[in-house]
Design a protein around this motif. Structure first.
Motif, PDB file in Angstrom:
ATOM      1  N   PHE A 266       0.835  -1.204   0.000  1.00 36.97           N
ATOM      2  CA  PHE A 266       0.000   0.000   0.000  1.00 36.97           C
ATOM      3  C   PHE A 266       0.874   1.260   0.000  1.00 36.97           C
ATOM      4  CE2 PHE A 266      -2.261   3.344   2.367  1.00 36.97           C
ATOM      5  CZ  PHE A 266      -3.336   3.553   1.493  1.00 36.97           C
ATOM      6  N   VAL A 267       1.880   1.284   0.885  1.00 28.06           N
ATOM      7  CA  VAL A 267       2.778   2.441   0.942  1.00 28.06           C
ATOM      8  C   VAL A 267       3.548   2.581  -0.364  1.00 28.06           C
ATOM      9  CG1 VAL A 267       4.789   3.450   2.107  1.00 28.06           C
ATOM     10  CG2 VAL A 267       2.984   2.380   3.449  1.00 28.06           C
ATOM     11  N   LEU A 268       3.994   1.476  -0.928  1.00 26.44           N
ATOM     12  CA  LEU A 268       4.716   1.522  -2.199  1.00 26.44           C
ATOM     13  C   LEU A 268       3.850   2.149  -3.285  1.00 26.44           C
ATOM     14  CD1 LEU A 268       7.247   0.767  -3.818  1.00 26.44           C
ATOM     15  CD2 LEU A 268       6.208  -1.475  -4.202  1.00 26.44           C
ATOM     16  N   VAL A 269       2.602   1.749  -3.355  1.00 24.76           N
ATOM     17  CA  VAL A 269       1.690   2.280  -4.367  1.00 24.76           C
ATOM     18  C   VAL A 269       1.430   3.778  -4.156  1.00 24.76           C
ATOM     19  CG1 VAL A 269      -0.696   2.190  -5.227  1.00 24.76           C
ATOM     20  CG2 VAL A 269       0.592   0.073  -4.891  1.00 24.76           C
ATOM     21  N   ILE A 270       1.148   4.173  -2.918  1.00 22.67           N
ATOM     22  CA  ILE A 270       0.830   5.596  -2.714  1.00 22.67           C
ATOM     23  C   ILE A 270       2.070   6.473  -2.865  1.00 22.67           C
ATOM     24  CG2 ILE A 270      -1.220   5.128  -1.310  1.00 22.67           C
ATOM     25  CD1 ILE A 270       0.363   6.001   1.174  1.00 22.67           C
ATOM     26  N   PHE A 271       3.265   5.947  -2.532  1.00 20.14           N
ATOM     27  CA  PHE A 271       4.481   6.732  -2.767  1.00 20.14           C
ATOM     28  C   PHE A 271       4.766   6.860  -4.262  1.00 20.14           C
ATOM     29  CE2 PHE A 271       6.926   6.403   1.535  1.00 20.14           C
ATOM     30  CZ  PHE A 271       5.952   7.191   2.125  1.00 20.14           C
ATOM     31  N   CYS A 272       4.446   5.833  -5.037  1.00 16.73           N
ATOM     32  CA  CYS A 272       4.586   5.928  -6.502  1.00 16.73           C
ATOM     33  C   CYS A 272       3.622   6.972  -7.058  1.00 16.73           C
ATOM     34  CB  CYS A 272       4.346   4.575  -7.159  1.00 16.73           C
ATOM     35  SG  CYS A 272       5.688   3.395  -6.912  1.00 16.73           S
ATOM     36  N   ILE A 273       2.400   6.989  -6.546  1.00 14.16           N
ATOM     37  CA  ILE A 273       1.427   8.007  -6.962  1.00 14.16           C
ATOM     38  C   ILE A 273       1.938   9.392  -6.599  1.00 14.16           C
ATOM     39  CG2 ILE A 273      -0.886   8.930  -6.508  1.00 14.16           C
ATOM     40  CD1 ILE A 273      -1.791   5.945  -6.187  1.00 14.16           C
ATOM     41  N   SER A 274       2.475   9.535  -5.402  1.00 11.92           N
ATOM     42  CA  SER A 274       3.015  10.811  -4.954  1.00 11.92           C
ATOM     43  C   SER A 274       4.158  11.267  -5.857  1.00 11.92           C
ATOM     44  CB  SER A 274       3.493  10.696  -3.508  1.00 11.92           C
ATOM     45  OG  SER A 274       4.063  11.901  -3.072  1.00 11.92           O
ATOM     46  N   ALA A 275       4.998  10.336  -6.287  1.00 16.42           N
ATOM     47  CA  ALA A 275       6.111  10.681  -7.170  1.00 16.42           C
ATOM     48  C   ALA A 275       5.609  11.208  -8.509  1.00 16.42           C
ATOM     49  CB  ALA A 275       7.019   9.474  -7.376  1.00 16.42           C
ATOM     50  N   LEU A 276       4.440  10.768  -8.942  1.00 14.35           N
ATOM     51  CA  LEU A 276       3.865  11.257 -10.203  1.00 14.35           C
ATOM     52  C   LEU A 276       3.418  12.716 -10.096  1.00 14.35           C
ATOM     53  CD1 LEU A 276       1.759   8.142 -11.272  1.00 14.35           C
ATOM     54  CD2 LEU A 276       3.960   8.902 -12.207  1.00 14.35           C
ATOM     55  N   PHE A 277       3.247  13.194  -8.869  1.00  9.11           N
ATOM     56  CA  PHE A 277       2.829  14.577  -8.681  1.00  9.11           C
ATOM     57  C   PHE A 277       3.938  15.563  -9.042  1.00  9.11           C
ATOM     58  CE2 PHE A 277      -1.111  14.534  -5.811  1.00  9.11           C
ATOM     59  CZ  PHE A 277      -1.552  13.344  -6.359  1.00  9.11           C
ATOM     60  N   ILE A 278       5.186  15.128  -9.034  1.00  6.67           N
ATOM     61  CA  ILE A 278       6.302  16.026  -9.343  1.00  6.67           C
ATOM     62  C   ILE A 278       6.185  16.569 -10.763  1.00  6.67           C
ATOM     63  CG2 ILE A 278       8.817  16.192  -9.594  1.00  6.67           C
ATOM     64  CD1 ILE A 278       9.004  14.088  -7.345  1.00  6.67           C
ATOM     65  N   PRO A 279       6.079  15.705 -11.786  1.00  5.83           N
ATOM     66  CA  PRO A 279       5.931  16.276 -13.139  1.00  5.83           C
ATOM     67  C   PRO A 279       4.588  16.998 -13.322  1.00  5.83           C
ATOM     68  CG  PRO A 279       5.830  13.876 -13.224  1.00  5.83           C
ATOM     69  CD  PRO A 279       6.202  14.246 -11.828  1.00  5.83           C
ATOM     70  N   ALA A 280       3.560  16.544 -12.610  1.00  2.11           N
ATOM     71  CA  ALA A 280       2.254  17.199 -12.737  1.00  2.11           C
ATOM     72  C   ALA A 280       2.340  18.644 -12.256  1.00  2.11           C
ATOM     73  CB  ALA A 280       1.197  16.437 -11.947  1.00  2.11           C
ATOM     74  N   LYS A 281       3.057  18.882 -11.161  1.00  2.00           N
ATOM     75  CA  LYS A 281       3.213  20.237 -10.636  1.00  2.00           C
ATOM     76  C   LYS A 281       3.996  21.117 -11.595  1.00  2.00           C
ATOM     77  CE  LYS A 281       3.215  18.788  -5.815  1.00  2.00           C
ATOM     78  NZ  LYS A 281       4.036  18.710  -4.594  1.00  2.00           N
ATOM     79  N   LEU A 282       4.933  20.530 -12.311  1.00  2.00           N
ATOM     80  CA  LEU A 282       5.725  21.292 -13.268  1.00  2.00           C
ATOM     81  C   LEU A 282       4.907  21.675 -14.496  1.00  2.00           C
ATOM     82  CD1 LEU A 282       9.060  19.261 -13.113  1.00  2.00           C
ATOM     83  CD2 LEU A 282       8.576  21.480 -12.050  1.00  2.00           C
ATOM     84  N   LEU A 283       3.954  20.832 -14.854  1.00  2.00           N
ATOM     85  CA  LEU A 283       3.149  21.079 -16.052  1.00  2.00           C
ATOM     86  C   LEU A 283       1.975  22.015 -15.797  1.00  2.00           C
ATOM     87  CD1 LEU A 283       3.088  17.462 -17.528  1.00  2.00           C
ATOM     88  CD2 LEU A 283       4.432  19.407 -18.337  1.00  2.00           C
ATOM     89  N   ILE A 284       1.482  22.049 -14.580  1.00  2.00           N
ATOM     90  CA  ILE A 284       0.313  22.874 -14.258  1.00  2.00           C
ATOM     91  C   ILE A 284       0.754  24.300 -13.988  1.00  2.00           C
ATOM     92  CG2 ILE A 284      -1.535  23.246 -12.579  1.00  2.00           C
ATOM     93  CD1 ILE A 284      -1.697  20.223 -12.254  1.00  2.00           C
ATOM     94  N   GLN A 285       0.078  25.230 -14.601  1.00  2.00           N
ATOM     95  CA  GLN A 285       0.428  26.643 -14.465  1.00  2.00           C
ATOM     96  C   GLN A 285      -0.448  27.360 -13.437  1.00  2.00           C
ATOM     97  OE1 GLN A 285       2.363  28.542 -17.165  1.00  2.00           O
ATOM     98  NE2 GLN A 285       3.256  26.618 -17.814  1.00  2.00           N
ATOM     99  N   ASN A 286      -1.621  26.817 -13.153  1.00  2.00           N
ATOM    100  CA  ASN A 286      -2.580  27.452 -12.251  1.00  2.00           C
ATOM    101  C   ASN A 286      -2.164  27.207 -10.795  1.00  2.00           C
ATOM    102  OD1 ASN A 286      -4.840  28.105 -10.682  1.00  2.00           O
ATOM    103  ND2 ASN A 286      -6.239  27.639 -12.366  1.00  2.00           N
ATOM    104  N   ALA A 287      -1.937  28.297 -10.045  1.00  2.00           N
ATOM    105  CA  ALA A 287      -1.454  28.201  -8.665  1.00  2.00           C
ATOM    106  C   ALA A 287      -2.442  27.467  -7.756  1.00  2.00           C
ATOM    107  CB  ALA A 287      -1.158  29.589  -8.112  1.00  2.00           C
ATOM    108  N   SER A 288      -3.749  27.647  -7.992  1.00  2.00           N
ATOM    109  CA  SER A 288      -4.729  26.986  -7.125  1.00  2.00           C
ATOM    110  C   SER A 288      -4.718  25.469  -7.338  1.00  2.00           C
ATOM    111  CB  SER A 288      -6.135  27.545  -7.360  1.00  2.00           C
ATOM    112  OG  SER A 288      -6.576  27.240  -8.667  1.00  2.00           O
ATOM    113  N   HIS A 289      -4.483  25.037  -8.571  1.00  2.00           N
ATOM    114  CA  HIS A 289      -4.391  23.599  -8.836  1.00  2.00           C
ATOM    115  C   HIS A 289      -3.136  23.013  -8.205  1.00  2.00           C
ATOM    116  CE1 HIS A 289      -7.189  24.611 -12.239  1.00  2.00           C
ATOM    117  NE2 HIS A 289      -7.814  23.613 -11.642  1.00  2.00           N
ATOM    118  N   ILE A 290      -2.044  23.775  -8.228  1.00  2.00           N
ATOM    119  CA  ILE A 290      -0.808  23.317  -7.600  1.00  2.00           C
ATOM    120  C   ILE A 290      -1.021  23.185  -6.089  1.00  2.00           C
ATOM    121  CG2 ILE A 290       1.587  23.933  -7.066  1.00  2.00           C
ATOM    122  CD1 ILE A 290       1.774  25.128  -9.876  1.00  2.00           C
TER     123      ILE A 290
END
Length: 152
Positions: free
Chosen positions: A54-78
């Motif tokens: 479970f922790v492995l899966v959620i940490f992998c999901i969390s790691a996907l947030f790094i590129p997502a934050k770089l691609l999103i320009q809207n501060a509220s979405h970040i």
């Protein structure tokens, strides 16, 4: 007689580096790689893979947030992504802490009660340093104790 599994030494510095490089994904991997070894020790409590996976899966999901934050320009979405990411990391960290104390109990029972050794496994150090502290202690176990991983 075949040689029994041993705990094996791992550099704590390498573990810290792998944890940083993998954005925390190495934390549950450490538990998964040693699960069978811990479960072979003479202790009533066993380490199951459910919480670790479970922790492995959620940490992998969390790691996907790094590129997502770089691609999103809207501060509220970040901001929303940050809240979700922080919540995931908090939940994962709590589960890692619980797993570390479970492994501490397994090691304590095996080495102190079953083998009659006087090995101290600090609760405070386990709380603050989790599996890094546990690996540090495993690295310092006497060689003969590591080879006593007999199954009860």
């Amino acid at each position: 007689m075949a040689e029994k599994n041993t705990m094996g030494k791992t550099s704590v510095l390498l573990m810290v580096l792998l944890t940083i490089i993998t954005y925390g994904i190495y934390l549950p991997v450490w538990f998964l790689r040693r699960q069978n070894l811990f479960n072979q020790l003479s202790a009533k409590e066993k380490l199951d893979s459910g919480g670790v996976i479970f922790v492995l899966v959620i940490f992998c999901i969390s790691a996907l947030f790094i590129p997502a934050k770089l691609l999103i320009q809207n501060a509220s979405h970040i901001g929303v992504l940050d809240i979700i990411d922080n919540s995931i990391n908090l939940l994962g960290g709590l589960i890692i802490l619980i797993l570390a104390f479970k492994v501490r109990r397994i090691l304590n029972e095996h080495y102190n009660k079953h083998l009659g050794m006087n090995v101290s496994f600090s609760g405070v150090a386990t709380f603050f340093f989790t599996m890094f502290y546990l690996q540090y202690k495993i690295n310092r176990l006497p060689v003969s104790a590591k080879n006593e991983g007999d199954v009860a």
